[in-house]
Write a protein that holds these residues in place. Structure first.
Motif, PDB file in Angstrom:
ATOM      1  N   PHE A   1       0.830  -1.210   0.000  1.00 32.59           N
ATOM      2  CA  PHE A   1       0.000   0.000   0.000  1.00 32.59           C
ATOM      3  C   PHE A   1       0.861   1.255   0.000  1.00 32.59           C
ATOM      4  O   PHE A   1       0.574   2.215  -0.720  1.00 32.59           O
ATOM      5  CB  PHE A   1      -0.935   0.012   1.214  1.00 32.59           C
ATOM      6  CG  PHE A   1      -2.285  -0.555   0.947  1.00 32.59           C
ATOM      7  CD1 PHE A   1      -3.374   0.271   0.822  1.00 32.59           C
ATOM      8  CD2 PHE A   1      -2.471  -1.913   0.810  1.00 32.59           C
ATOM      9  CE1 PHE A   1      -4.627  -0.237   0.577  1.00 32.59           C
ATOM     10  CE2 PHE A   1      -3.714  -2.439   0.563  1.00 32.59           C
ATOM     11  CZ  PHE A   1      -4.794  -1.592   0.443  1.00 32.59           C
ATOM     12  N   PHE A   2       1.922   1.260   0.803  1.00 35.18           N
ATOM     13  CA  PHE A   2       2.760   2.448   0.876  1.00 35.18           C
ATOM     14  C   PHE A   2       3.503   2.701  -0.434  1.00 35.18           C
ATOM     15  O   PHE A   2       3.603   3.840  -0.898  1.00 35.18           O
ATOM     16  CB  PHE A   2       3.744   2.320   2.035  1.00 35.18           C
ATOM     17  CG  PHE A   2       4.488   3.587   2.292  1.00 35.18           C
ATOM     18  CD1 PHE A   2       3.834   4.695   2.801  1.00 35.18           C
ATOM     19  CD2 PHE A   2       5.832   3.676   2.013  1.00 35.18           C
ATOM     20  CE1 PHE A   2       4.501   5.871   3.028  1.00 35.18           C
ATOM     21  CE2 PHE A   2       6.518   4.844   2.230  1.00 35.18           C
ATOM     22  CZ  PHE A   2       5.853   5.955   2.745  1.00 35.18           C
TER      23      PHE A   2
ATOM     24  N   LEU B   1      -6.964   6.099  18.145  1.00 35.25           N
ATOM     25  CA  LEU B   1      -7.451   6.227  16.767  1.00 35.25           C
ATOM     26  C   LEU B   1      -8.100   7.585  16.542  1.00 35.25           C
ATOM     27  O   LEU B   1      -7.794   8.290  15.572  1.00 35.25           O
ATOM     28  CB  LEU B   1      -8.436   5.100  16.456  1.00 35.25           C
ATOM     29  CG  LEU B   1      -9.064   5.083  15.070  1.00 35.25           C
ATOM     30  CD1 LEU B   1      -8.024   4.713  14.034  1.00 35.25           C
ATOM     31  CD2 LEU B   1     -10.220   4.116  15.021  1.00 35.25           C
ATOM     32  N   VAL B   2      -8.976   7.989  17.448  1.00 43.21           N
ATOM     33  CA  VAL B   2      -9.664   9.275  17.307  1.00 43.21           C
ATOM     34  C   VAL B   2      -8.697  10.436  17.528  1.00 43.21           C
ATOM     35  O   VAL B   2      -8.745  11.440  16.808  1.00 43.21           O
ATOM     36  CB  VAL B   2     -10.862   9.345  18.286  1.00 43.21           C
ATOM     37  CG1 VAL B   2     -11.471  10.728  18.316  1.00 43.21           C
ATOM     38  CG2 VAL B   2     -11.900   8.316  17.896  1.00 43.21           C
ATOM     39  N   ALA B   3      -7.800  10.295  18.511  1.00 37.43           N
ATOM     40  CA  ALA B   3      -6.843  11.370  18.784  1.00 37.43           C
ATOM     41  C   ALA B   3      -5.888  11.567  17.603  1.00 37.43           C
ATOM     42  O   ALA B   3      -5.519  12.705  17.282  1.00 37.43           O
ATOM     43  CB  ALA B   3      -6.058  11.064  20.051  1.00 37.43           C
TER      44      ALA B   3
ATOM     45  N   GLY C   1      -4.976   3.539   5.044  1.00 38.51           N
ATOM     46  CA  GLY C   1      -4.276   2.993   6.198  1.00 38.51           C
ATOM     47  C   GLY C   1      -5.174   2.089   7.010  1.00 38.51           C
ATOM     48  O   GLY C   1      -4.750   1.043   7.505  1.00 38.51           O
ATOM     49  N   ILE C   2      -6.434   2.486   7.166  1.00 38.24           N
ATOM     50  CA  ILE C   2      -7.385   1.649   7.901  1.00 38.24           C
ATOM     51  C   ILE C   2      -7.754   0.413   7.088  1.00 38.24           C
ATOM     52  O   ILE C   2      -7.783  -0.703   7.591  1.00 38.24           O
ATOM     53  CB  ILE C   2      -8.637   2.467   8.269  1.00 38.24           C
ATOM     54  CG1 ILE C   2      -8.282   3.510   9.333  1.00 38.24           C
ATOM     55  CG2 ILE C   2      -9.759   1.572   8.769  1.00 38.24           C
ATOM     56  CD1 ILE C   2      -9.387   4.465   9.660  1.00 38.24           C
TER      57      ILE C   2
ATOM     58  N   ILE D   1      -0.355   6.802  10.838  1.00 37.45           N
ATOM     59  CA  ILE D   1      -1.140   6.948  12.065  1.00 37.45           C
ATOM     60  C   ILE D   1      -2.403   6.098  11.980  1.00 37.45           C
ATOM     61  O   ILE D   1      -2.777   5.419  12.945  1.00 37.45           O
ATOM     62  CB  ILE D   1      -1.455   8.428  12.346  1.00 37.45           C
ATOM     63  CG1 ILE D   1      -0.178   9.125  12.813  1.00 37.45           C
ATOM     64  CG2 ILE D   1      -2.550   8.582  13.378  1.00 37.45           C
ATOM     65  CD1 ILE D   1      -0.313  10.607  13.016  1.00 37.45           C
ATOM     66  N   ALA D   2      -3.063   6.115  10.842  1.00 36.65           N
ATOM     67  CA  ALA D   2      -4.269   5.289  10.684  1.00 36.65           C
ATOM     68  C   ALA D   2      -3.927   3.804  10.773  1.00 36.65           C
ATOM     69  O   ALA D   2      -4.624   3.035  11.445  1.00 36.65           O
ATOM     70  CB  ALA D   2      -4.941   5.592   9.357  1.00 36.65           C
ATOM     71  N   PHE D   3      -2.861   3.396  10.120  1.00 35.16           N
ATOM     72  CA  PHE D   3      -2.497   1.981  10.103  1.00 35.16           C
ATOM     73  C   PHE D   3      -2.137   1.483  11.500  1.00 35.16           C
ATOM     74  O   PHE D   3      -2.658   0.456  11.956  1.00 35.16           O
ATOM     75  CB  PHE D   3      -1.331   1.738   9.142  1.00 35.16           C
ATOM     76  CG  PHE D   3      -0.951   0.299   9.018  1.00 35.16           C
ATOM     77  CD1 PHE D   3      -1.704  -0.562   8.243  1.00 35.16           C
ATOM     78  CD2 PHE D   3       0.152  -0.201   9.690  1.00 35.16           C
ATOM     79  CE1 PHE D   3      -1.375  -1.895   8.134  1.00 35.16           C
ATOM     80  CE2 PHE D   3       0.488  -1.529   9.587  1.00 35.16           C
ATOM     81  CZ  PHE D   3      -0.265  -2.379   8.813  1.00 35.16           C
TER      82      PHE D   3
END
Length: 165
Positions: free
Chosen positions: A18-19, A121-123, A142-143, A38-40
């Protein structure tokens, strides 16, 4: 989990694929990199905490039933003359949960470590948004890359289970 190394390898390979696809499609930018990473890693943390909490719950439930099974076998050894007519009843313990079990399952699902993973995740999302570094496509990729990893691993486990039996 029997195939920990395989799951780690699938995560690593899909993450790299993916990257690298982002590098070929979009020129390298720091906001794309941070959004993706960060998402991953936050979704990896969510999946791992879910795995650990469910593993703990399954082991505690298995331990409870194993003790009951041993007590049942111990009580059968004491009875030497069994009656001719034995009536079997279907226990409804698995179908109807008591209030105690409902609270236990609720606490297991929403344990502190898992809530902490969702907070990260939210932060991470809010941090990226407030810094102006949020790239929605890379955040969603990423998710979804970990979800694809889990799907591929599930197919691999099915294939291995059919091959072994």
């Amino acid at each position: 989990m029997q195939y920990k190394k395989t799951f780690a390898m699938v995560i690593f390979l899909i993450h790299i694929i993916f990257f690298l696809s982002f590098l070929f499609l979009i020129p390298f930018k720091l906001n794309i990199f941070f959004s993706f990473e960060i998402a991953f890693f936050s979704i990896v943390l969510v999946v791992m905490t879910s795995y650990l909490s469910y593993k703990k719950m399954i082991y505690s439930q298995a331990k409870k039933y194993q003790i009951n099974q041993n007590l049942f076998l111990f009580s059968l050894k004491k009875i030497k003359n069994l009656p001719k007519n034995i009536k079997f009843t279907i226990p409804k313990d698995d179908l109807e949960f008591s209030t105690k079990n409902k609270i236990y399952f609720f606490a297991t699902f929403f344990n502190l470590l898992k809530i902490f993973a969702y907070v990260i995740l939210v932060a991470g999302f809010l941090f990226l948004n407030r810094q102006g570094m949020l790239h929605i496509i890379s955040y969603l990729c990423g998710i979804s890359s970990l979800l694809i990893c889990v799907f591929i691993f599930m197919i691999y486990i099915r294939y291995e289970s059919k091959k072994n039996y």
